[in-house]
Write an enzyme that holds these catalytic residues in place. Structure first.
Site, PDB file in Angstrom:
ATOM      1  N   TYR A   1      -9.640  -0.922  70.006  1.00  0.00           N
ATOM      2  CA  TYR A   1     -10.458  -1.951  70.634  1.00  0.00           C
ATOM      3  C   TYR A   1     -10.208  -3.300  69.946  1.00  0.00           C
ATOM      4  O   TYR A   1     -10.322  -3.406  68.718  1.00  0.00           O
ATOM      5  CB  TYR A   1     -11.933  -1.568  70.529  1.00  0.00           C
ATOM      6  CG  TYR A   1     -12.843  -2.541  71.223  1.00  0.00           C
ATOM      7  CD1 TYR A   1     -12.827  -2.645  72.605  1.00  0.00           C
ATOM      8  CD2 TYR A   1     -13.687  -3.377  70.502  1.00  0.00           C
ATOM      9  CE1 TYR A   1     -13.651  -3.557  73.256  1.00  0.00           C
ATOM     10  CE2 TYR A   1     -14.511  -4.281  71.146  1.00  0.00           C
ATOM     11  CZ  TYR A   1     -14.487  -4.371  72.526  1.00  0.00           C
ATOM     12  OH  TYR A   1     -15.293  -5.271  73.163  1.00  0.00           O
TER      13      TYR A   1
ATOM     14  N   ASP B   1     -14.825   5.671  66.156  1.00  0.00           N
ATOM     15  CA  ASP B   1     -15.368   5.026  67.355  1.00  0.00           C
ATOM     16  C   ASP B   1     -15.218   6.045  68.484  1.00  0.00           C
ATOM     17  O   ASP B   1     -14.124   6.306  68.964  1.00  0.00           O
ATOM     18  CB  ASP B   1     -14.577   3.739  67.642  1.00  0.00           C
ATOM     19  CG  ASP B   1     -15.116   2.977  68.852  1.00  0.00           C
ATOM     20  OD1 ASP B   1     -15.763   3.605  69.709  1.00  0.00           O
ATOM     21  OD2 ASP B   1     -14.855   1.767  68.950  1.00  0.00           O
TER      22      ASP B   1
ATOM     23  N   ARG C   1     -38.596  -5.742  64.355  1.00  0.00           N
ATOM     24  CA  ARG C   1     -37.252  -5.951  63.779  1.00  0.00           C
ATOM     25  C   ARG C   1     -36.862  -4.716  62.974  1.00  0.00           C
ATOM     26  O   ARG C   1     -35.729  -4.264  63.010  1.00  0.00           O
ATOM     27  CB  ARG C   1     -37.211  -7.217  62.911  1.00  0.00           C
ATOM     28  CG  ARG C   1     -35.979  -7.300  62.019  1.00  0.00           C
ATOM     29  CD  ARG C   1     -35.457  -8.706  61.752  1.00  0.00           C
ATOM     30  NE  ARG C   1     -36.471  -9.653  61.337  1.00  0.00           N
ATOM     31  CZ  ARG C   1     -37.030  -9.702  60.114  1.00  0.00           C
ATOM     32  NH1 ARG C   1     -36.674  -8.849  59.177  1.00  0.00           N
ATOM     33  NH2 ARG C   1     -37.942 -10.609  59.841  1.00  0.00           N
TER      34      ARG C   1
ATOM     35  N   LYS D   1     -21.158   1.745  77.274  1.00  0.00           N
ATOM     36  CA  LYS D   1     -20.192   2.424  78.118  1.00  0.00           C
ATOM     37  C   LYS D   1     -20.779   3.740  78.654  1.00  0.00           C
ATOM     38  O   LYS D   1     -21.723   3.705  79.407  1.00  0.00           O
ATOM     39  CB  LYS D   1     -18.889   2.617  77.326  1.00  0.00           C
ATOM     40  CG  LYS D   1     -18.452   1.366  76.536  1.00  0.00           C
ATOM     41  CD  LYS D   1     -18.112   0.184  77.405  1.00  0.00           C
ATOM     42  CE  LYS D   1     -17.962  -1.135  76.639  1.00  0.00           C
ATOM     43  NZ  LYS D   1     -17.073  -1.145  75.486  1.00  0.00           N
TER      44      LYS D   1
END
Ligand SMILES: *Cc1c(COP(=O)(O)O)cnc(C)c1O
Length: 383
Positions: free
Chosen positions: A106, A178, A53, A203
Site C-alpha cells: 500500500y 496488514d 477520546r 475496506k
C-alpha cells in the site's frame, strides 16, 4: 457472554461484543454519541469511561468483535487505517531503528515512513517479501519491525506469514501484518505467529463504502498498553458513529467474503481467456506465483484481482472508463464492484519510488453483484 471463542467465525461476527443492551434490551449496540461520562464520586467511573477520546462503549463493542475475529486478546479501533499504522510505528520504533517494508505494498504505508519516519531517524528497506533470502539479508542489528502485507495492493503478491514471523523473531524484531485485503475471515496472521495485525476497516470489515476506519489487533500486553496510551493521548480512536457503522458491516463479513471470493474467481478465469488481457494477478489461479502459499494460509483467495492489458497505459486508462457496473473509483472491499488505474490513481504518490506499479495495470475490487452481469460488463469493456 453468550459467545465463546470456540464458536464459528460467522457466529462470533454477529455476537462478539454485541449482547443486547443490559438496561433497555436494545438489540443493536447503541451509538454512545457523548464526549463525557457522569461520575458517581470523584475519580470513580460508572463503567470504565470518563472521556470519549480515551474510550467509548460503541468503540469498545467494535474492538471486542475485532479481537474475537482475529483471535487476539486486544483490538484498538482507529479513525482510519493510516491512523492505526501511525500508532503502531510511533509506539514500536525509536530514532535509529530500522523497518523492512514490502516492495509492493500500500503506497500510503511507504509514504508515511518515507515522509514522516525517515526525518525522525527511522531507516527503511523495501524488499520483495516472497523472497525470504532477501528478507534475511535486509535485517540489520537495528531492525525492529518487518511490515508484511499479503496479498499486496495492487499486485496481489503473497508472502509466507509463518516464515516471516520466524525470521523476525530470530532477529529480535516483530512482525506486523496488514490484513486488509484478506480480512480475518480468510486469514488470521496472529495464529501464524504475527505479533500484530493491522486493518483498514474502511475496506472489507466495513464493507459498504460508507465509513473510514482502522484497527490494530494483538495478544502482546505491552503493545496493547502502548496503543491504549497512544489513542488516549492523541485522540485517533474511532468515533462512535463510525465504530457503529463498521460493526454493522462486520456482522455479514463471512457471507460477503464467500461471495467476493466466488465472484473474483469467476472474473479472474474470464480475464485469463480474453485476448486483450496480458497477465492476470489472482492468488486463486493455480499457476499464480502466490497460489501455494495462499492455499496454505488463507481460507479463500479474496475479492481483489488485477491485470495488465495489451496496449499499455493508454489502453488501460480507456478500459477503466468503458465499464458500466464496475465503477471507476479508488478504495475497495465494498458491496459494489470498482475499477481503477493504480499508476495514476491510488499509487500515483509512489510513481517515482521503489514501490511504483506498472502503468498498464488495472485493479478490480470485485463486488457482490450478480457474477454473470459482472463478467458481461468486463467482457464488453475488453472486447
Ligand atoms: C486503504 C488501505 C490502507 C489505509 O487505510 P485507510 O482506511 O484508507 O486510512 C492501508 N492498507 C491497505 C492495504 C489499504 O488498502
Amino acid at each position: 457472554m453468550p459467545v465463546s471463542p470456540t464458536d464459528a467465525f460467522a457466529t462470533r461476527a454477529i455476537h462478539a461484543g454485541q449482547e443486547p443492551d443490559q438496561r433497555t434490551g436494545a438489540m443493536a449496540v447503541p451509538i454512545y454519541q457523548t464526549s463525557t461520562f457522569a461520575m458517581d464520586e470523584v475519580g470513580v467511573m460508572k463503567a470504565g469511561y470518563d472521556y470519549s477520546r480515551a474510550g467509548n462503549p460503541t468503540r469498545t463493542a467494535l474492538q471486542i468483535a475485532l479481537a474475537s475475529l482475529e483471535g487476539g486478546r486486544h483490538a484498538h479501533a482507529f479513525a482510519s487505517g493510516m491512523a492505526a499504522i501511525d500508532c503502531l510505528l510511533r509506539t514500536v520504533l525509536r530514532p535509529g531503528d530500522h523497518i523492512i517494508l514490502p516492495a509492493d505494498g500500500y503506497g500510503g504505508t511507504y509514504r508515511m515512513i518515507d515522509q514522516f519516519g525517515v526525518p525522525w531517524g527511522i531507516s527503511c528497506t523495501t524488499v520483495a517479501l516472497d523472497d525470504l533470502a532477501a528478507v534475511r539479508a535486509a535485517i540489520t542489528p537495528r531492525t525492529r519491525l518487518i511490515w508484511c502485507e499479503t496479498p499486496t495492493n495492487p499486485l496481489l503478491g503473497v508472502s509466507d506469514i509463518e516464515a516471516l514471523a520466524e525470521i523476525a523473531h530470530a532477529a529480535g524484531a516483530q512482525l506486523a501484518v496488514d490484513n486488509t485485503f484478506a480480512s480475518p475471515y480468510l486469514q488470521t496472521p496472529l495464529s501464524l505467529g504475527a505479533d500484530v495485525v493491522m486493518h483498514s476497516t474502511t475496506k472489507y470489515l466495513g464493507g459498504h463504502s460508507d465509513v473510514i476506519g482502522g484497527a490494530l489487533v494483538t495478544s502482546d500486553e505491552e503493545l496493547a498498553e502502548a496503543f491504549t496510551a497512544f489513542i488516549t493521548t492523541v485522540g485517533s480512536g474511532a468515533a462512535p458513529f463510525d465504530a457503529w457503522l463498521t460493526l454493522r458491516g462486520v456482522k455479514t463479513l463471512a457471507l460477503r467474503m464467500e461471495r467476493h471470493c466466488d465472484n473474483a474467481e469467476r472474473i479472474a478465469e474470464l480475464l485469463v481467456s480474453l485476448p486483450k488481457v496480458a497477465r492476470v494477478h489472482y492468488p486463486g489461479l493455480p499457476d499464480d506465483p502466490g497460489h501455494t502459499v495462499a492455499a496454505k494460509q488463507m481460507r479463500g483467495f479474496g475479492g481483489m484481482v488485477s491485470f495488465t492489458v495489451v496496449g499499455g497505459e493508454e489502453e488501460a486508462v480507456k478500459v477503466c472508463s468503458r465499464t458500466r457496473l464496475f465503477t471507476l473509483a479508488e478504495s475497495l472491499g465494498g458491496v459494489e464492484s470498482l475499477i481503477e488505474h493504480p499508476h495514476l490513481m491510488t499509487h500515483a504518490s509512489v510513481a517515482d519510488s521503489v514501490t511504483a506499479v506498472p502503468p498498464d495495470l488495472i485493479r478490480l475490487s470485485v463486488g457482490l453483484e450478480d457474477a454473470d452481469d459482472l463478467a458481461a460488463d468486463l467482457a464488453d469493456a475488453l472486447s
